[in-house]
Scaffold this active site. Structure first.
Site, mmCIF file in Angstrom:
data_model
loop_
_atom_site.group_PDB
_atom_site.id
_atom_site.type_symbol
_atom_site.label_atom_id
_atom_site.label_comp_id
_atom_site.label_asym_id
_atom_site.label_seq_id
_atom_site.Cartn_x
_atom_site.Cartn_y
_atom_site.Cartn_z
ATOM 1 N N VAL A 1 0.835 -1.203 0.000
ATOM 2 C CA VAL A 1 0.000 0.000 0.000
ATOM 3 C C VAL A 1 0.868 1.252 0.000
ATOM 4 O O VAL A 1 0.580 2.228 -0.700
ATOM 5 C CB VAL A 1 -0.946 0.008 1.209
ATOM 6 C CG1 VAL A 1 -1.778 1.286 1.236
ATOM 7 C CG2 VAL A 1 -1.871 -1.209 1.183
ATOM 8 N N ARG B 1 12.914 0.885 6.952
ATOM 9 C CA ARG B 1 13.800 0.270 7.948
ATOM 10 C C ARG B 1 15.171 -0.081 7.393
ATOM 11 O O ARG B 1 16.087 -0.352 8.161
ATOM 12 C CB ARG B 1 13.146 -0.987 8.533
ATOM 13 C CG ARG B 1 11.943 -0.691 9.413
ATOM 14 C CD ARG B 1 11.442 -1.949 10.083
ATOM 15 N NE ARG B 1 12.470 -2.574 10.888
ATOM 16 C CZ ARG B 1 12.366 -3.786 11.416
ATOM 17 N NH1 ARG B 1 11.283 -4.503 11.186
ATOM 18 N NH2 ARG B 1 13.335 -4.297 12.140
ATOM 19 N N HIS B 2 15.312 -0.101 6.091
ATOM 20 C CA HIS B 2 16.596 -0.436 5.485
ATOM 21 C C HIS B 2 16.967 0.633 4.469
ATOM 22 O O HIS B 2 16.168 0.961 3.591
ATOM 23 C CB HIS B 2 16.541 -1.809 4.812
ATOM 24 C CG HIS B 2 16.151 -2.909 5.746
ATOM 25 N ND1 HIS B 2 16.995 -3.400 6.716
ATOM 26 C CD2 HIS B 2 14.981 -3.593 5.874
ATOM 27 C CE1 HIS B 2 16.379 -4.356 7.395
ATOM 28 N NE2 HIS B 2 15.154 -4.489 6.908
ATOM 29 N N SER C 1 -7.593 -1.978 10.621
ATOM 30 C CA SER C 1 -8.021 -3.203 9.940
ATOM 31 C C SER C 1 -9.516 -3.406 10.115
ATOM 32 O O SER C 1 -10.071 -3.105 11.172
ATOM 33 C CB SER C 1 -7.276 -4.410 10.529
ATOM 34 O OG SER C 1 -7.863 -5.618 10.104
ATOM 35 N N TYR D 1 -3.390 -9.585 16.205
ATOM 36 C CA TYR D 1 -3.248 -8.473 15.262
ATOM 37 C C TYR D 1 -4.406 -7.489 15.380
ATOM 38 O O TYR D 1 -4.207 -6.281 15.554
ATOM 39 C CB TYR D 1 -3.160 -9.022 13.842
ATOM 40 C CG TYR D 1 -3.274 -7.981 12.758
ATOM 41 C CD1 TYR D 1 -2.243 -7.087 12.525
ATOM 42 C CD2 TYR D 1 -4.420 -7.898 11.956
ATOM 43 C CE1 TYR D 1 -2.337 -6.128 11.529
ATOM 44 C CE2 TYR D 1 -4.520 -6.954 10.958
ATOM 45 C CZ TYR D 1 -3.480 -6.074 10.747
ATOM 46 O OH TYR D 1 -3.586 -5.126 9.763
#
Length: 305
Positions: free
Chosen positions: A13, A29-30, A107, A132
């Protein structure tokens, strides 16, 4: 001129959102091979990140997509640490940094797993059923309290199952099956489910990031088209230019097979009913999904290998 900041920007998304939004800051994150000033690299997404030194001054809205997904095997404590503690920490430090609006992508599982008599609405009592969805609901409640105490604008979006070219999860599995298997067992399934294409979700999130009436609302995101899993997979086949035969396998037999192989959650998501009332997106925002399911499925053939 203000810019949007998107967490989870390299996800399915997130990539589409940044493409539609244009010039935005992307939290990842990288570190990418070719980095520029639009990338914000963080080692983790829990409460340890010092966002005060990472949020650019021209950010007025954050769209928070990042988190532990529902299909991971992570323990509940870790899910909560990322999805709740990390979310609250980001929102608090963003407010202190002067960010005016926080769009939280939650969600539809917060509402529940299935609908029985009527579509889910934004005002229904929450009924999360796993680690979750419980973490997403807790984050929603904590964000609402934090928004009231700190004065920032909060928008909550609960998407239905998101689909589109190269989508992961159940849609990716279904598309792969249709590509390689000419038979599927959904011939006798006439359930009712709502979905949302990634293109429509990204468009809705951009609208939620700027529209003056969006704050304070929960939006249940869908295409506004209710279909059965049989119709849905037939649409995938049409988009891929594949012939598909739907075998009339009894739904009870499919649920039994799913329990045997430990795929009950997947069976519920594909075979059960899940409808949402997404009308408040049009009532509050004037938003109408710009893409139809047929249009998006037609683009699948351009991405098949």
């Amino acid at each position: 001129m203000s810019r949007l900041m998107v967490t989870g920007a390299t996800g399915f998304v997130g990539r589409h959102l940044c493409q539609i939004a244009g010039n935005c800051y992307r939290v990842i994150r990288h570190k990418p091979t070719e980095a520029d000033g639009s990338f914000i690299v963080v080692p983790e997404l829990d409460g340890s990140v010092d966002w005060a030194h990472l949020i650019p001054m021209d950010v007025e809205c954050i769209v928070h997509l990042a988190g532990i997904a529902h299909n991971t095997s992570s323990d509940e404590d870790y899910v909560r640490r990322i999805n709740v503690d990390g979310t609250l920490h980001l929102a608090e430090q963003a407010a202190l940094a002067g960010v005016k609006r926080f769009v939280f992508v939650s969600s539809i599982g917060v509402n529940g797993q299935q609908t029985v008599e009527a579509p889910f609405t934004p005002t229904d009592r929450a009924s999360p059923s796993n680690a979750y969805t419980r973490s997403k609901h807790e984050a929603e409640l904590d964000l609402q309290n934090l928004s009231e105490s700190m004065g920032f604008e909060l928008v909550i979006v609960r998407p239905t199952l998101v689909y589109g070219p190269d989508a992961p999860g159940n849609f990716g599995l279904l598309a792969n099956l249709v590509k390689h298997v000419p038979l599927l067992p959904f011939g006798s399934i006439h359930n009712s489910r709502d979905f949302i294409t990634v293109h429509n979700l990204a468009d809705l999130l951009v609208t939620c990031s700027t529209h003056k009436n969006a704050p304070g609302h929960i939006f249940l995101a869908s295409d506004g088209e209710t279909v059965s899993i049989k119709d849905f997979t037939n649409a995938i086949a049409k988009g891929l230019n594949k012939k598909l035969i739907q075998l009339p396998v009894p739904v009870s037999l499919m649920y039994l097979a799913a329990r045997i192989v430990g795929k009950q959650a997947m069976a519920e998501q594909l075979l059960g009913n899940l409808q949402v009332d997404s009308s408040n997106a049009q009532d509050v925002l004037g938003w109408v999904p710009p893409y139809t399911m047929e249009q998006v499925m037609a683009s699948l053939s351009e991405n098949k290998k």
